[in-house]
Design an enzyme around this catalytic site. Structure first.
Site, PDB file in Angstrom:
ATOM      1  CB  ALA A  65      -0.890  -0.023   1.229  1.00  0.00           C
ATOM      2  N   GLY A 109       0.847  -4.971   1.008  1.00  0.00           N
ATOM      3  CA  GLY A 109      -0.351  -5.053   0.177  1.00  0.00           C
ATOM      4  C   GLY A 109      -0.101  -5.731  -1.164  1.00  0.00           C
ATOM      5  CD  GLU A 112      -1.975  -7.434   3.178  1.00  0.00           C
ATOM      6  OE1 GLU A 112      -1.558  -6.314   2.799  1.00  0.00           O
ATOM      7  OE2 GLU A 112      -2.579  -7.627   4.238  1.00  0.00           O
ATOM      8  CD  GLU A 132       2.060  -5.333   5.740  1.00  0.00           C
ATOM      9  OE1 GLU A 132       2.841  -6.244   6.087  1.00  0.00           O
ATOM     10  OE2 GLU A 132       1.274  -5.434   4.786  1.00  0.00           O
TER      11      GLU A 132
END
Ligand code: CAA
Length: 256
Positions: A65, A109, A112, A132
């Protein structure tokens, strides 16, 4: 929609989506995820397309992200805005098979997103991780759940608690990816896989995808019950007749 952060192209019956934000290693900002969701939905509704491939660059599938976009987010505004949910979850609602073709970094992300897809094909240069923890947060797009289901608790814990990356060979051993291919062949192999899938009965394919995904959502008995009911529902359909007749007549089936 005109796209700025992705590019799309069709190859035969395969819809290809290229994440295209190279300066930020394809960091998954709101705009990119909105564009990705739009393109996925478009291919899902296009009867000429039988499978979708999502890929990035040689250097990065996606480095997570967008940290710069997230830096000043605060709670509860972020929760009220349904950050992640409103754009990312689209990926999990697509009915057609989605193949993630991963080269380079698939972090946070990015990892993911790959795990939200149905099949992960990795280049030998791929690196997977959930870093993260280094940012003072935890995975927020399913990493703690999907990574654990894919590789088991011990390895998932190690990766999520330390941020350690896994290379492609380790990811294959750990069942995070279906297969590793040379980086130069990644897109061609992904498209070939997509073409194989697109040549099957689209009804059986959509039902098979749903049934496999049930394994993640329900008990064994309920999942087997769902499989049996949907298996039986395929009898009498034109594709079941064609598939079984073609086998007996020793010819290739034609699933229109
Ligand atoms: N968000 C925003 N920008 C990013 C980014 C990210 N996730 N990852 C890389 N970039 C940017 C860098 O800031 C840099 O931009 P500038 O040139 O403007 O400084 C550019 O991409 C190139 O990156 P690096 O210079 O860092 O490249 P590198 O080769 O030295 O390192 C890397 C590559 C190891 C992938 C490193 O960029 C990195 O660690 N990135 C962050 C990975 C990360 O922590 N991901 C998790 C994000 S949080 C998340 O995803 C939450 C969630 O679960 C939904």
């Amino acid at each position: 929609m005109d796209y700025e952060m992705i590019a799309t192209e069709t190859q035969g019956r395969v819809g290809l989506i290229l994440l295209n934000r190279p300066k930020a290693l394809n960091a998954l900002c709101d705009q990119l995820m909105t564009e990705l969701g739009d393109a996925l939905r478009g291919y899902d509704n296009d009867t000429a397309i039988g499978a979708i491939v999502v890929t990035g660059s040689e250097r990065a599938f996606a480095a997570g992200a967008d940290i710069k976009e997230m830096q000043n987010r605060t709670h509860p505004a972020t929760a009220l805005d349904d950050f992640i949910g409103k754009t990312w979850e689209v990926v999990t609602t697509i009915r057609k098979p989605v193949i993630a073709a991963v080269a380079g970094y698939a972090l946070g992300g990015g990892c993911e997103l790959a795990m939200m897809c149905d099949i992960v094909l990795a280049a030998d240069t791929a690196k997977f991780g959930q870093p993260e923890i280094n940012l003072g947060v935890i995975p927020g797009a399913g990493g703690t759940q999907r990574l654990t289901r894919a590789v088991g608790k011990s390895k998932a814990m190690e990766m999520i608690l330390t941020g350690r990356m896994m290379d492609a060979a380790e990811a294959e051993r750990a069942n995070l990816v279906a297969r590793v291919v040379p980086a130069a062949d990644l897109i061609a192999e992904a498209v070939k896989l997509g073409e194989t899938i697109a040549g099957m009965s689209p009804v059986a394919t959509a039902i098979a995808k749903r049934a496999v995904n049930r394994a993640y959502e329900t008990t064994l008995a309920e999942g087997v019950g769902y499989e049996r009911a949907t298996f039986l529902s395929l009898f009498g359909t034109p594709h079941q007749r064609e598939g079984m007749s073609a086998f007996i007549e020793k010819r290739k089936p034609e699933f229109s």
